[in-house]
Motif scaffolding. Structure first.
Motif, PDB file in Angstrom:
ATOM      1  N   THR A  85       0.856  -1.191   0.000  1.00 13.88           N
ATOM      2  CA  THR A  85       0.000   0.000   0.000  1.00 13.88           C
ATOM      3  C   THR A  85       0.890   1.238   0.000  1.00 13.88           C
ATOM      4  O   THR A  85       2.112   1.141   0.080  1.00 13.88           O
ATOM      5  CB  THR A  85      -0.909   0.048   1.247  1.00 13.88           C
ATOM      6  OG1 THR A  85      -0.079   0.273   2.398  1.00 13.88           O
ATOM      7  CG2 THR A  85      -1.699  -1.235   1.425  1.00 13.88           C
ATOM      8  N   ASP A  86       0.257   2.416  -0.059  1.00 16.62           N
ATOM      9  CA  ASP A  86       1.022   3.661  -0.026  1.00 16.62           C
ATOM     10  C   ASP A  86       1.297   4.115   1.408  1.00 16.62           C
ATOM     11  O   ASP A  86       1.841   5.190   1.636  1.00 16.62           O
ATOM     12  CB  ASP A  86       0.296   4.767  -0.798  1.00 16.62           C
ATOM     13  CG  ASP A  86      -1.107   5.032  -0.253  1.00 16.62           C
ATOM     14  OD1 ASP A  86      -1.541   4.304   0.669  1.00 16.62           O
ATOM     15  OD2 ASP A  86      -1.772   5.955  -0.746  1.00 16.62           O
ATOM     16  N   ALA A 102       3.281   1.404  13.561  1.00 12.24           N
ATOM     17  CA  ALA A 102       1.940   1.894  13.212  1.00 12.24           C
ATOM     18  C   ALA A 102       1.948   2.397  11.771  1.00 12.24           C
ATOM     19  O   ALA A 102       2.861   3.119  11.355  1.00 12.24           O
ATOM     20  CB  ALA A 102       1.532   3.020  14.160  1.00 12.24           C
ATOM     21  N   GLU A 103       0.925   2.019  10.995  1.00 10.57           N
ATOM     22  CA  GLU A 103       0.868   2.401   9.587  1.00 10.57           C
ATOM     23  C   GLU A 103       0.144   3.732   9.427  1.00 10.57           C
ATOM     24  O   GLU A 103      -0.963   3.916   9.935  1.00 10.57           O
ATOM     25  CB  GLU A 103       0.156   1.318   8.768  1.00 10.57           C
ATOM     26  CG  GLU A 103       0.960   0.048   8.649  1.00 10.57           C
ATOM     27  CD  GLU A 103       0.358  -0.935   7.661  1.00 10.57           C
ATOM     28  OE1 GLU A 103      -0.817  -0.776   7.305  1.00 10.57           O
ATOM     29  OE2 GLU A 103       1.079  -1.841   7.265  1.00 10.57           O
ATOM     30  N   VAL A 104       0.786   4.656   8.729  1.00  5.35           N
ATOM     31  CA  VAL A 104       0.241   5.994   8.567  1.00  5.35           C
ATOM     32  C   VAL A 104       0.450   6.457   7.120  1.00  5.35           C
ATOM     33  O   VAL A 104       1.147   5.809   6.339  1.00  5.35           O
ATOM     34  CB  VAL A 104       0.921   6.988   9.539  1.00  5.35           C
ATOM     35  CG1 VAL A 104       0.666   6.600  10.987  1.00  5.35           C
ATOM     36  CG2 VAL A 104       2.427   7.087   9.273  1.00  5.35           C
ATOM     37  N   GLU A 105      -0.147   7.592   6.816  1.00  3.05           N
ATOM     38  CA  GLU A 105      -0.015   8.176   5.464  1.00  3.05           C
ATOM     39  C   GLU A 105       0.785   9.457   5.560  1.00  3.05           C
ATOM     40  O   GLU A 105       0.454  10.351   6.343  1.00  3.05           O
ATOM     41  CB  GLU A 105      -1.421   8.455   4.909  1.00  3.05           C
ATOM     42  CG  GLU A 105      -1.439   8.933   3.473  1.00  3.05           C
ATOM     43  CD  GLU A 105      -2.861   9.182   2.985  1.00  3.05           C
ATOM     44  OE1 GLU A 105      -3.014  10.052   2.101  1.00  3.05           O
ATOM     45  OE2 GLU A 105      -3.791   8.549   3.500  1.00  3.05           O
ATOM     46  N   VAL A 106       1.853   9.563   4.793  1.00 10.05           N
ATOM     47  CA  VAL A 106       2.711  10.755   4.832  1.00 10.05           C
ATOM     48  C   VAL A 106       1.973  11.936   4.206  1.00 10.05           C
ATOM     49  O   VAL A 106       1.358  11.815   3.146  1.00 10.05           O
ATOM     50  CB  VAL A 106       4.029  10.524   4.071  1.00 10.05           C
ATOM     51  CG1 VAL A 106       4.898  11.769   4.124  1.00 10.05           C
ATOM     52  CG2 VAL A 106       4.789   9.356   4.661  1.00 10.05           C
TER      53      VAL A 106
END
Length: 200
Positions: free
Chosen positions: A143-144, A192-196
């Motif tokens: 994923t992105d 933890a997965e996050v979006e930049v």
């Protein structure tokens, strides 16, 4: 059920999982991805046992989650409803149920030592064990999203709920991150997965 489980589980795990489901009279529901949890177990008003597990292409994560939730059911049935959900009784039950699956016919060799270490003292969720979480992520569809530990300090990132945070310093095992709107400091797991949003 066999065909459904084959879609979500490693092939050699299907039969033993089916046996556990039947032996414990589980009503298994596979649901759309939920952000806050991988699965849950509920004793229904009619006395039946319902387990829900997130649909995922990661068969190893699905297997661990399924056995985790069956572990709740078995521990509650054996030790009573007053035990802590992730206390010693559950840990011992989860270890016992999971042990037959930790073998090369089911898991890739790269995961086996990490799983062996994790199951010496299993956590409430595989996502709270950074090493296991990162290892399992290798088997997710790309994923992105990025994990917090990969971001440079000062980066701004967004959560699934739209809230913005700025990455700060690492404190022991977690990162201090400031919520942009409130200025409050929150601690984030490194994986933890996050979006930049912005790199500074």
């Amino acid at each position: 059920m066999n065909a459904t489980l084959l879609k979500y589980l490693p092939e050699n795990a299907v039969t033993p999982c089916l046996e556990l489901i039947k032996a414990n009279d589980v009503n298994l529901k596979i649901v759309n991805q939920r952000v806050t949890r991988h699965g849950d177990y509920r004793l229904m008003p009619d006395g039946s046992h319902q387990i829900t597990v997130n649909a995922t292409s990661n068969k190893y994560r699905f297997l661990i989650t399924l056995i985790h939730e069956i572990g709740h059911l078995v521990a509650f049935e054996k030790f009573g409803r007053r035990i802590k959900p992730h206390g010693m009784e559950w840990k011992q039950t989860f270890q016992y149920l999971m042990l037959p699956f930790i073998r090369p016919e089911i898991f890739p060799s790269s995961l086996l030592p990490i799983l062996a270490k994790h199951f010496r003292n299993p956590k409430a969720s595989s996502t709270t064990d950074a090493h296991l979480s990162i290892a399992l992520k290798a088997y997710d569809i790309p994923t992105d999203k990025i994990q917090v530990f990969e971001l440079p300090s000062g980066s701004v990132f967004k959560l699934y709920n739209g809230k913005l945070f700025k990455k700060g310093q690492r404190k022991v095992k977690r990162y201090e991150c400031v919520e942009i709107s409130s200025g409050r400091v929150y601690l984030f797991q490194p994986h933890a997965e996050v979006e930049v949003v912005i790199n500074k």
